[in-house]
Design a protein around this motif. Structure first.
Motif, PDB file in Angstrom:
ATOM      1  N   SER A  74       0.894  -0.870   0.080  1.00 16.60           N
ATOM      2  CA  SER A  74       0.231   0.410   0.482  1.00 16.60           C
ATOM      3  C   SER A  74       1.267   1.283   0.353  1.00 16.60           C
ATOM      4  O   SER A  74       0.914   2.442  -1.017  1.00 16.60           O
ATOM      5  CB  SER A  74      -0.891   0.309   1.248  1.00 16.60           C
ATOM      6  OG  SER A  74      -2.240  -0.837   0.871  1.00 16.60           O
ATOM      7  N   ILE A  75       2.288   1.212   0.489  1.00 18.55           N
ATOM      8  CA  ILE A  75       2.718   2.494   1.330  1.00 18.55           C
ATOM      9  C   ILE A  75       3.456   2.362  -0.112  1.00 18.55           C
ATOM     10  O   ILE A  75       3.783   4.314  -0.379  1.00 18.55           O
ATOM     11  CB  ILE A  75       3.567   2.434   2.167  1.00 18.55           C
ATOM     12  CG1 ILE A  75       4.367   3.726   2.945  1.00 18.55           C
ATOM     13  CG2 ILE A  75       4.390   1.700   2.317  1.00 18.55           C
ATOM     14  CD1 ILE A  75       5.051   4.246   3.634  1.00 18.55           C
ATOM     15  N   PHE A  76       3.950   1.747  -1.355  1.00 23.12           N
ATOM     16  CA  PHE A  76       4.800   1.488  -2.041  1.00 23.12           C
ATOM     17  C   PHE A  76       3.727   2.838  -3.175  1.00 23.12           C
ATOM     18  O   PHE A  76       4.145   3.350  -4.091  1.00 23.12           O
ATOM     19  CB  PHE A  76       5.031   0.232  -2.671  1.00 23.12           C
ATOM     20  CG  PHE A  76       5.994  -0.264  -2.101  1.00 23.12           C
ATOM     21  CD1 PHE A  76       6.826   0.433  -1.531  1.00 23.12           C
ATOM     22  CD2 PHE A  76       6.621  -1.522  -1.952  1.00 23.12           C
ATOM     23  CE1 PHE A  76       8.097   0.350  -0.438  1.00 23.12           C
ATOM     24  CE2 PHE A  76       7.533  -2.408  -0.955  1.00 23.12           C
ATOM     25  CZ  PHE A  76       7.885  -1.403  -0.552  1.00 23.12           C
ATOM     26  N   GLY A 135      11.810  -3.614   1.692  1.00 26.65           N
ATOM     27  CA  GLY A 135      11.056  -4.540   0.767  1.00 26.65           C
ATOM     28  C   GLY A 135      11.800  -3.053  -0.749  1.00 26.65           C
ATOM     29  O   GLY A 135      11.553  -2.181  -0.929  1.00 26.65           O
ATOM     30  N   ASN A 136      11.075  -3.983  -1.981  1.00 25.09           N
ATOM     31  CA  ASN A 136      10.503  -2.910  -2.941  1.00 25.09           C
ATOM     32  C   ASN A 136       9.299  -2.852  -4.155  1.00 25.09           C
ATOM     33  O   ASN A 136       9.184  -4.622  -4.140  1.00 25.09           O
ATOM     34  CB  ASN A 136      12.522  -3.010  -4.227  1.00 25.09           C
ATOM     35  CG  ASN A 136      12.572  -4.381  -4.436  1.00 25.09           C
ATOM     36  OD1 ASN A 136      12.274  -4.828  -5.614  1.00 25.09           O
ATOM     37  ND2 ASN A 136      13.616  -4.121  -4.011  1.00 25.09           N
ATOM     38  N   GLY A 137       8.891  -2.238  -4.466  1.00 32.05           N
ATOM     39  CA  GLY A 137       8.162  -3.082  -5.716  1.00 32.05           C
ATOM     40  C   GLY A 137       8.350  -1.961  -6.866  1.00 32.05           C
ATOM     41  O   GLY A 137       8.560  -1.054  -6.741  1.00 32.05           O
ATOM     42  N   SER A 138       7.376  -2.829  -7.832  1.00 35.44           N
ATOM     43  CA  SER A 138       7.192  -1.838  -9.213  1.00 35.44           C
ATOM     44  C   SER A 138       6.563  -2.311  -9.823  1.00 35.44           C
ATOM     45  O   SER A 138       5.080  -2.545  -9.577  1.00 35.44           O
ATOM     46  CB  SER A 138       8.099  -2.891 -10.028  1.00 35.44           C
ATOM     47  OG  SER A 138       9.505  -2.991 -10.048  1.00 35.44           O
ATOM     48  N   PHE A 139       5.747  -0.782 -10.039  1.00 34.52           N
ATOM     49  CA  PHE A 139       4.239  -0.496 -10.678  1.00 34.52           C
ATOM     50  C   PHE A 139       4.610   0.264 -12.269  1.00 34.52           C
ATOM     51  O   PHE A 139       4.827   0.772 -12.702  1.00 34.52           O
ATOM     52  CB  PHE A 139       4.102   0.998  -9.639  1.00 34.52           C
ATOM     53  CG  PHE A 139       3.474   0.926  -8.051  1.00 34.52           C
ATOM     54  CD1 PHE A 139       2.527   0.298  -7.990  1.00 34.52           C
ATOM     55  CD2 PHE A 139       4.831   0.244  -7.174  1.00 34.52           C
ATOM     56  CE1 PHE A 139       1.484  -0.103  -6.728  1.00 34.52           C
ATOM     57  CE2 PHE A 139       4.178  -0.395  -6.304  1.00 34.52           C
ATOM     58  CZ  PHE A 139       3.443   0.007  -5.908  1.00 34.52           C
ATOM     59  N   MET A 140       3.111  -0.253 -12.481  1.00 34.99           N
ATOM     60  CA  MET A 140       2.852   0.651 -14.050  1.00 34.99           C
ATOM     61  C   MET A 140       2.574   1.832 -13.246  1.00 34.99           C
ATOM     62  O   MET A 140       0.980   1.705 -12.807  1.00 34.99           O
ATOM     63  CB  MET A 140       2.262  -0.339 -14.877  1.00 34.99           C
ATOM     64  CG  MET A 140       1.830   0.138 -16.440  1.00 34.99           C
ATOM     65  SD  MET A 140       0.994  -1.540 -17.067  1.00 34.99           S
ATOM     66  CE  MET A 140       1.628  -1.005 -18.844  1.00 34.99           C
ATOM     67  N   VAL A 141       2.283   2.646 -14.335  1.00 34.97           N
ATOM     68  CA  VAL A 141       1.514   3.811 -14.426  1.00 34.97           C
ATOM     69  C   VAL A 141       1.101   4.214 -15.248  1.00 34.97           C
ATOM     70  O   VAL A 141       0.961   3.981 -16.700  1.00 34.97           O
ATOM     71  CB  VAL A 141       2.940   5.167 -13.645  1.00 34.97           C
ATOM     72  CG1 VAL A 141       1.994   6.399 -13.800  1.00 34.97           C
ATOM     73  CG2 VAL A 141       3.853   4.702 -12.545  1.00 34.97           C
ATOM     74  N   GLY A 142       0.119   4.893 -15.603  1.00 41.23           N
ATOM     75  CA  GLY A 142      -0.943   4.853 -16.377  1.00 41.23           C
ATOM     76  C   GLY A 142      -1.623   4.024 -16.634  1.00 41.23           C
ATOM     77  O   GLY A 142      -2.148   4.045 -17.812  1.00 41.23           O
ATOM     78  N   THR A 143      -2.290   3.130 -16.046  1.00 40.33           N
ATOM     79  CA  THR A 143      -2.982   1.705 -16.570  1.00 40.33           C
ATOM     80  C   THR A 143      -4.404   2.173 -16.790  1.00 40.33           C
ATOM     81  O   THR A 143      -5.045   3.190 -16.402  1.00 40.33           O
ATOM     82  CB  THR A 143      -2.877   0.793 -14.732  1.00 40.33           C
ATOM     83  OG1 THR A 143      -3.263   0.276 -14.571  1.00 40.33           O
ATOM     84  CG2 THR A 143      -1.789  -0.266 -15.061  1.00 40.33           C
ATOM     85  N   LYS A 144      -5.338   1.081 -17.194  1.00 41.91           N
ATOM     86  CA  LYS A 144      -6.559   1.449 -17.582  1.00 41.91           C
ATOM     87  C   LYS A 144      -7.028   1.704 -16.714  1.00 41.91           C
ATOM     88  O   LYS A 144      -6.652   0.977 -15.170  1.00 41.91           O
ATOM     89  CB  LYS A 144      -6.918  -0.064 -18.574  1.00 41.91           C
ATOM     90  CG  LYS A 144      -7.237   0.670 -19.586  1.00 41.91           C
ATOM     91  CD  LYS A 144      -7.899  -1.194 -20.818  1.00 41.91           C
ATOM     92  CE  LYS A 144      -7.119  -1.962 -20.608  1.00 41.91           C
ATOM     93  NZ  LYS A 144      -7.940  -3.430 -21.111  1.00 41.91           N
ATOM     94  N   GLY A 145      -8.023   2.102 -15.970  1.00 44.15           N
ATOM     95  CA  GLY A 145      -9.469   2.132 -15.018  1.00 44.15           C
ATOM     96  C   GLY A 145      -9.059   3.699 -14.193  1.00 44.15           C
ATOM     97  O   GLY A 145      -8.406   4.274 -14.883  1.00 44.15           O
ATOM     98  N   PRO A 146      -9.735   3.625 -13.441  1.00 41.59           N
ATOM     99  CA  PRO A 146     -10.005   5.365 -12.230  1.00 41.59           C
ATOM    100  C   PRO A 146      -8.658   5.142 -12.013  1.00 41.59           C
ATOM    101  O   PRO A 146      -7.995   4.262 -11.324  1.00 41.59           O
ATOM    102  CB  PRO A 146     -11.145   5.130 -11.547  1.00 41.59           C
ATOM    103  CG  PRO A 146     -10.760   3.959 -11.364  1.00 41.59           C
ATOM    104  CD  PRO A 146     -10.686   2.818 -12.771  1.00 41.59           C
ATOM    105  N   SER A 147      -7.795   6.741 -11.507  1.00 45.89           N
ATOM    106  CA  SER A 147      -6.959   6.914 -10.729  1.00 45.89           C
ATOM    107  C   SER A 147      -7.631   8.029 -10.201  1.00 45.89           C
ATOM    108  O   SER A 147      -8.988   8.270  -9.049  1.00 45.89           O
ATOM    109  CB  SER A 147      -6.409   7.621 -11.804  1.00 45.89           C
ATOM    110  OG  SER A 147      -7.123   8.847 -12.268  1.00 45.89           O
ATOM    111  N   PHE A 148      -6.639   8.475  -8.789  1.00 41.72           N
ATOM    112  CA  PHE A 148      -6.887   9.168  -7.464  1.00 41.72           C
ATOM    113  C   PHE A 148      -6.898  10.845  -8.110  1.00 41.72           C
ATOM    114  O   PHE A 148      -6.181  10.877  -9.129  1.00 41.72           O
ATOM    115  CB  PHE A 148      -5.410   9.120  -7.248  1.00 41.72           C
ATOM    116  CG  PHE A 148      -5.796   9.660  -5.305  1.00 41.72           C
ATOM    117  CD1 PHE A 148      -6.281  10.103  -4.642  1.00 41.72           C
ATOM    118  CD2 PHE A 148      -4.902  11.286  -5.946  1.00 41.72           C
ATOM    119  CE1 PHE A 148      -6.831  11.319  -3.745  1.00 41.72           C
ATOM    120  CE2 PHE A 148      -4.722  12.329  -4.933  1.00 41.72           C
ATOM    121  CZ  PHE A 148      -5.880  12.435  -3.914  1.00 41.72           C
TER     122      PHE A 148
END
Lengths: 154, 140
Positions: A65-67, A132-145
């Motif tokens: 979550s925090i990532f 830990g570490n995490g990788s995220f995709m930005v600009g996926t389909k779906g609603p954004s904050f």
């Protein structure tokens, strides 16, 4: 991103964020890709009922979550994001009575990806519990904050 | 899996507050461990698209791994992993989550597990993970 902090605070206070509704969370800071939270677990988060250390699943949930919060706080324009990969090392047990400090930061955000790292510590002593570490995709389909749909934050 | 094995898993889940809170149910385990996480509103991570929280998916896999680790290492309670690496392959929906955990290598001190989670089709996992467990020889 003060709107984002306000939004998080509101949701935590209302208990409308699933598991976060059951946690006592304080937002220390959240801006420009860096987020810091303080969390007080409780007995329900224990791995064993007769040896109340925090379950690793809760630590993973917090870091995931925090990532995501860190990535969102780094965006100039609100966009949907999705976790791609997560790697967590659990270094030692911690009693559920200990208040935890959970911190994360975006280390790089090339193109449509964002890479994060973070850790969970005992707030009082600074003892490292998990990292830990995490990788995220930005600009996926779906609603954004954002203003169009604040409910879509992770 | 024997009735005795099921009973053990149920006991270990009941003795683990977080695993009980999560609601994981072991339902079959021809090899390794299979379980289901029934859908609950508290597991929703994104209320708008009604997807499960990624951390909940990971926690379910960790709980499954902890149960299997206890059994394979001959211990009497759910174990915590030393590490987990998880990839989220597809989005989830507000439905039950199935999980399967299998041993890759069972050593005297180390145990390596692989796990996957799916919803409608086990050929289309929503997440895959590897976990490492250290056999606890003394209380930490």
């Amino acid at each position: 991103m003060s709107d984002f902090i306000n939004h998080l605070q509101e949701r935590f206070a209302q208990g409308s964020h699933g598991v976060f509704g059951t946690l006592d969370i304080e937002i220390n800071s959240a801006s420009c890709g860096q987020v810091s939270l303080a969390i007080q677990p409780d007995g329900w988060a224990a791995l064993h009922d007769d040896e109340p250390t925090v379950h690793s699943g809760l630590l993973t949930l917090l870091l995931d979550s925090i990532f995501g919060f860190a990535v969102i706080s780094s965006l100039e324009t609100p966009m949907a994001i999705a976790t791609i990969d997560l790697k967590i090392d659990f270094l030692r047990d911690v009693h559920v009575a200990e208040k935890l400090l959970v911190e994360a930061r975006v280390v790089d955000a090339p193109d449509i990806f964002a890479h994060t790292e973070g850790e969970v510590r005992v707030q009082k002593t600074g003892l490292l519990i998990a990292r830990g570490n995490g990788s995220f995709m930005v600009g996926t389909k779906g609603p954004s904050f954002g203003t169009t749909n604040p409910e879509a934050a992770p | 899996m024997s009735e005795e094995g099921h009973k053990l898993y149920r006991q270990w889940i009941e003795a683990s507050p977080f695993t009980s809170w999560l609601g994981l149910q072991v339902h079959a385990a021809p090899t390794g461990l299979e379980a289901i996480l029934p859908f609950e509103e508290k597991n929703v991570g994104n209320p708008f698209i009604r997807s499960l929280h990624g951390g909940i998916v990971s926690a379910a896999l960790e709980c499954g791994g902890g149960l299997l680790a206890a059994r394979l290492h001959g211990l009497d309670r759910i174990q915590r992993p030393a590490s987990i690496s998880i990839s989220y392959l597809r989005s989830t929906a507000d439905r039950d989550l199935n999980i399967q955990v299998l041993p890759i290598k069972t050593g005297r001190r180390l145990l390596f597990l692989t796990a996957k989670a799916w919803q409608d089709d086990d050929d289309k996992p929503v997440a895959i993970a590897t976990m490492t467990f250290l056999r606890k020889t003394k209380e930490v």
